[in-house]
Structure formats: structure tokens, C-alpha cells
Design an enzyme around this catalytic site. Structure first.
Site, mmCIF file in Angstrom:
data_model
loop_
_atom_site.group_PDB
_atom_site.id
_atom_site.type_symbol
_atom_site.label_atom_id
_atom_site.label_comp_id
_atom_site.label_asym_id
_atom_site.label_seq_id
_atom_site.Cartn_x
_atom_site.Cartn_y
_atom_site.Cartn_z
ATOM 1 N N GLN A 193 1.953 -2.168 5.986
ATOM 2 C CA GLN A 193 2.241 -0.856 6.570
ATOM 3 C C GLN A 193 2.572 -0.914 8.047
ATOM 4 O O GLN A 193 3.414 -0.169 8.535
ATOM 5 C CB GLN A 193 1.064 0.083 6.342
ATOM 6 C CG GLN A 193 1.003 0.651 4.939
ATOM 7 C CD GLN A 193 0.010 1.791 4.819
ATOM 8 O OE1 GLN A 193 -0.849 1.990 5.688
ATOM 9 N NE2 GLN A 193 0.114 2.551 3.756
ATOM 10 N N PHE A 194 1.890 -1.763 8.794
ATOM 11 C CA PHE A 194 2.160 -1.964 10.217
ATOM 12 C C PHE A 194 2.073 -3.457 10.504
ATOM 13 O O PHE A 194 1.225 -4.158 9.947
ATOM 14 C CB PHE A 194 1.144 -1.210 11.087
ATOM 15 C CG PHE A 194 1.286 0.278 11.036
ATOM 16 C CD1 PHE A 194 2.053 0.960 11.964
ATOM 17 C CD2 PHE A 194 0.644 1.013 10.051
ATOM 18 C CE1 PHE A 194 2.196 2.339 11.911
ATOM 19 C CE2 PHE A 194 0.766 2.389 9.986
ATOM 20 C CZ PHE A 194 1.549 3.050 10.924
ATOM 21 N N GLU A 245 0.827 -1.197 0.000
ATOM 22 C CA GLU A 245 0.000 0.000 0.000
ATOM 23 C C GLU A 245 0.873 1.263 0.000
ATOM 24 O O GLU A 245 1.749 1.419 0.850
ATOM 25 C CB GLU A 245 -0.918 0.002 1.224
ATOM 26 C CG GLU A 245 -1.862 -1.194 1.260
ATOM 27 C CD GLU A 245 -2.476 -1.415 2.629
ATOM 28 O OE1 GLU A 245 -2.348 -0.525 3.492
ATOM 29 O OE2 GLU A 245 -3.073 -2.485 2.847
ATOM 30 N N ASP A 278 0.885 -4.974 12.902
ATOM 31 C CA ASP A 278 -0.421 -5.342 13.455
ATOM 32 C C ASP A 278 -1.323 -5.925 12.368
ATOM 33 O O ASP A 278 -2.161 -6.787 12.639
ATOM 34 C CB ASP A 278 -1.106 -4.121 14.063
ATOM 35 C CG ASP A 278 -0.174 -3.312 14.945
ATOM 36 O OD1 ASP A 278 -0.394 -3.254 16.161
ATOM 37 O OD2 ASP A 278 0.789 -2.722 14.408
ATOM 38 N N PHE A 279 -1.170 -5.433 11.146
ATOM 39 C CA PHE A 279 -2.059 -5.842 10.052
ATOM 40 C C PHE A 279 -1.745 -7.238 9.527
ATOM 41 O O PHE A 279 -2.438 -7.749 8.652
ATOM 42 C CB PHE A 279 -1.979 -4.838 8.897
ATOM 43 C CG PHE A 279 -2.315 -3.425 9.300
ATOM 44 C CD1 PHE A 279 -2.984 -3.158 10.486
ATOM 45 C CD2 PHE A 279 -1.948 -2.359 8.498
ATOM 46 C CE1 PHE A 279 -3.293 -1.854 10.856
ATOM 47 C CE2 PHE A 279 -2.251 -1.053 8.858
ATOM 48 C CZ PHE A 279 -2.928 -0.800 10.042
ATOM 49 N N ILE A 280 -0.700 -7.856 10.088
ATOM 50 C CA ILE A 280 -0.405 -9.234 9.708
ATOM 51 C C ILE A 280 -1.548 -10.149 10.133
ATOM 52 O O ILE A 280 -1.739 -11.233 9.579
ATOM 53 C CB ILE A 280 0.942 -9.686 10.323
ATOM 54 C CG1 ILE A 280 1.598 -10.764 9.448
ATOM 55 C CG2 ILE A 280 0.768 -10.190 11.759
ATOM 56 C CD1 ILE A 280 3.044 -11.043 9.827
ATOM 57 N N HIS A 299 -1.586 -0.112 16.126
ATOM 58 C CA HIS A 299 -0.471 0.140 15.217
ATOM 59 C C HIS A 299 0.886 0.068 15.928
ATOM 60 O O HIS A 299 1.867 0.619 15.434
ATOM 61 C CB HIS A 299 -0.608 1.527 14.577
ATOM 62 C CG HIS A 299 -1.832 1.703 13.729
ATOM 63 N ND1 HIS A 299 -3.078 1.836 14.262
ATOM 64 C CD2 HIS A 299 -1.981 1.754 12.385
ATOM 65 C CE1 HIS A 299 -3.963 1.987 13.281
ATOM 66 N NE2 HIS A 299 -3.319 1.926 12.133
ATOM 67 N N GLU A 347 -4.637 -6.508 3.157
ATOM 68 C CA GLU A 347 -3.448 -7.293 3.472
ATOM 69 C C GLU A 347 -3.597 -8.744 3.047
ATOM 70 O O GLU A 347 -2.618 -9.397 2.645
ATOM 71 C CB GLU A 347 -3.148 -7.203 4.972
ATOM 72 C CG GLU A 347 -2.513 -5.885 5.399
ATOM 73 C CD GLU A 347 -3.509 -4.727 5.384
ATOM 74 O OE1 GLU A 347 -3.062 -3.562 5.302
ATOM 75 O OE2 GLU A 347 -4.730 -4.986 5.474
#
Length: 327
Positions: free
Chosen positions: A82-83, A29, A85-87, A129, A60
Site C-alpha cells: 500500500q505504501f 491488501e 514505507d511498508f517495504i 507513509h 507485508e
């Protein structure tokens, strides 16, 4: 050698690999003209074009799924989340697809992909985040997990990760992006699974990851003034883990502190402690193994509270002093 930032080192490693191999491409992104959430890919679209620096929709799961598919067809994707956390949104693609393909295809299928993602607290980005979730993916057979703490390590480990035929999760601590260290311009790689002794010592071993390596080194300086010699070991990769270097260091010093930014409960420090307890190093221990990690709460937005939940230099100093006293 010249001194460059951690972010510049990652960009340089990416760019060098892309010049060497046309199968390598980056997707994520806002990684194109914008240069990514933390500017790591800034300027790369001008050199490599939008076909190899590919902006994606905000999904994601789609980004990771596309990378898995591309890797299976012979491409070598490097995706940026991007972070970290988004995994969580990409876990099915990572855990049930990327990690399992090689085994389920009897070794005939390879997934040479790298998942780059900024992790950790310290930027006031709040609970969604700022997490450190590396223990989640380290638990999954088939995934390799990397946590560089310096610009030098970031470039060398990234080059190795991009040459690996397996999926690699590459954690880049967001506070470290502006940190600097000496990095060679020429080609070099750092093998995955090789720890680094950042400082040698004789009285106690501190095993630290990511930004905690820097806090451990600062604590070591303060402890040296008090006559305590500290050895700081940076595993650099959690999977594969350099158990030999860890066991050798702990056997030498007889005392060990394990510190990471992730929540202590269920953190990877427990795995390292288990490795030590099951090895010959256990017979050399003069004090119990001690772990430091974040408090079991979501990361606060308030900077004072955010700092309070994460181990700081003074916490490491206190832990070492108590260990030296046998407390």
C-alpha cells in the site's frame, strides 16, 4: 494514442499482461472490490475474479513471502504494497530470499515477481507513509528498481517488468497517479535500463527521477527564459542504470545537477555522481557535480513543512544558476 492517467496506464498494463498469461496474478491488501489504496486495481476483480486479484491479510512479510514462493513454482505474482514505507516489513523476504535465490540455486531458480508500491510525499500522509527509500533496495544485488515518471513510461516499464525473470521493485509516485500523458492502446514495452531524454539542451544536464522529472522540466522552462539551455534526463530505472546516456549527456553539456525526492544523504544521486566522476564525462565538467535531495528529517505532516523539506522548482532553478556561475 489517447491521454490517460498514470493510474489508468498501470491498470491497463496489468490487465493486458493478465489476459496474455494466466500465470500472472495480483495480490495485496484491499486490492479487490476496494481497488487498492489509490484505486489502481479498481474494477479488475470483476474481470479476473478473486483467484487472480487476491486480497491478503495485513502483513507485508506474508504477502512478499507468498509471492516469492509462487514465483519459484512458476507463477508470476505482482504484489501491491500500500505504501513504499511498508517495504521495511518485507525486507527479509526481498533481500535474503527474492534477491538471492537465483544465485544460490546456481541459476536454476527464478523469481519472476513485481513489487508495485506507491512512494513519495505530497499528500500529507506524514512520516510513516511518505518516504522515498529506493536507494535501500537499489543497493541489493539481484533486485531491479524502476521509477516511472509518466503514464507512458509506467505502462511500458510495467509490461517489461512483468516479463523479467528477476524480482523488480516498481515505484509509483502517489502524486503522479492523476497525471496524464499520451499512451498507446496497443502493446508496447520499454526495456529496463534505458533512460529517456525528456528535454534536450546544451548548457547543463539535470538528471531527475519520478516526480522530480516534472519539476526539472518546469525549472527548465524558467531557465530557458533566462537564456540557459537545459537537458533533462530521466533514468527511468535505477537498476539497471543507463550509464551510457547519462555520461553522453554530461559530456555534452559539461555541467550536471542530480535531483531526487529521497533524502540527499545516502540517496541514489550519490551513485549517479560516482558514475559520472569515474567516467570520461569527468574530463568535460566545467563545474562541480551538484546534488539536490530532501533534508535529513522525517517527512512532516504539516503541508508547508512537507514542501520545505523537498526540492522545489525554485531550488532547481537556483542550483542551475549557481552552477552556471561556477558558485
Amino acid at each position: 494514442m489517447r491521454e490517460i492517467t498514470y493510474a489508468e496506464a498501470v491498470r491497463e498494463g496489468l490487465s493486458q499482461r493478465m489476459r496474455e498469461d494466466s500465470d500472472v496474478f495480483v495480490l495485496g491488501e484491499d486490492i479487490g472490490v476496494y481497488g487498492g489504496a489509490f484505486g489502481v486495481t479498481r474494477g479488475m476483480i470483476e474481470e479476473f475474479g478473486p483467484e487472480r486479484i487476491r486480497n491478503t491479510p495485513i502483513s507485508e512479510a506474508a504477502i512478499t513471502g507468498a509471492a516469492v514462493g509462487a514465483a519459484l513454482t512458476g507463477m508470476k505474482p505482482v504484489l501491491e504494497l500500500q505504501f513504499s514505507d511498508f517495504i521495511t516489513i518485507a525486507m527479509d523476504q526481498l533481500v535474503n530470499q527474492a534477491a538471492k535465490v537465483r544465485y544460490m540455486y546456481g541459476g536454476k531458480g527464478h523469481v519472476p515477481m513485481v513489487v508495485r508500491t506507491p512512494s513519495g510525499s505530497g499528500t500529507g500522509a506524514a512520516a510513516q507513509h511518505s518516504q522515498s527509500l529506493e536507494a535501500w533496495v537499489a543497493h541489493i544485488p539481484g533486485l531491479k528498481v524502476v521509477q516511472p515518471s509518466t503514464a507512458y513510461d509506467a505502462k511500458g516499464l510495467l509490461k517489461a517488468a512483468m516479463e523479467d525473470p528477476n524480482p523488480v521493485i516498481f515505484y509509483e509516485h502517489k502524486v503522479l497517479y492523476k497525471s496524464k500523458s499520451d499512451v498507446p492502446e496497443e502493446e508496447y514495452t520499454i526495456p529496463l535500463g534505458k533512460a529517456d531524454i525528456k528535454k534536450e539542451g546544451t548548457d547543463v544536464t539535470i538528471i531527475a527521477t519520478a516526480i522530480m522529472v516534472h519539476k526539472a522540466l518546469e525549472a527548465a522552462e524558467k531557465l530557458e527564459e533566462k537564456g540557459i539551455s537545459v537537458e533533462v534526463v530521466d533514468p527511468r530505472t535505477l537498476v539497471p542504470l543507463d550509464e551510457e546516456t547519462i555520461i553522453k549527456s554530461v559530456s555534452k553539456t559539461g555541467r550536471v545537477i542530480i535531483v531526487h525526492e529521497a533524502v540527499k544523504r545516502g540517496g541514489f544521486g550519490g551513485e549517479i555522481a560516482g558514475v559520472i566522476a569515474e567516467s570520461e564525462a569527468f574530463d568535460y565538467l566545467d563545474a562541480p557535480i551538484r546534488r539536490l535531495g530532501a533534508l535529513p528529517i522525517p517527512v512532516p505532516y504539516n503541508p508547508v513543512l512537507e514542501k520545505a523539506m523537498i526540492p522545489q522548482v525554485e531550488d532547481i532553478v537556483k542550483a542551475v544558476e549557481e552552477t552556471m556561475r561556477g558558485a
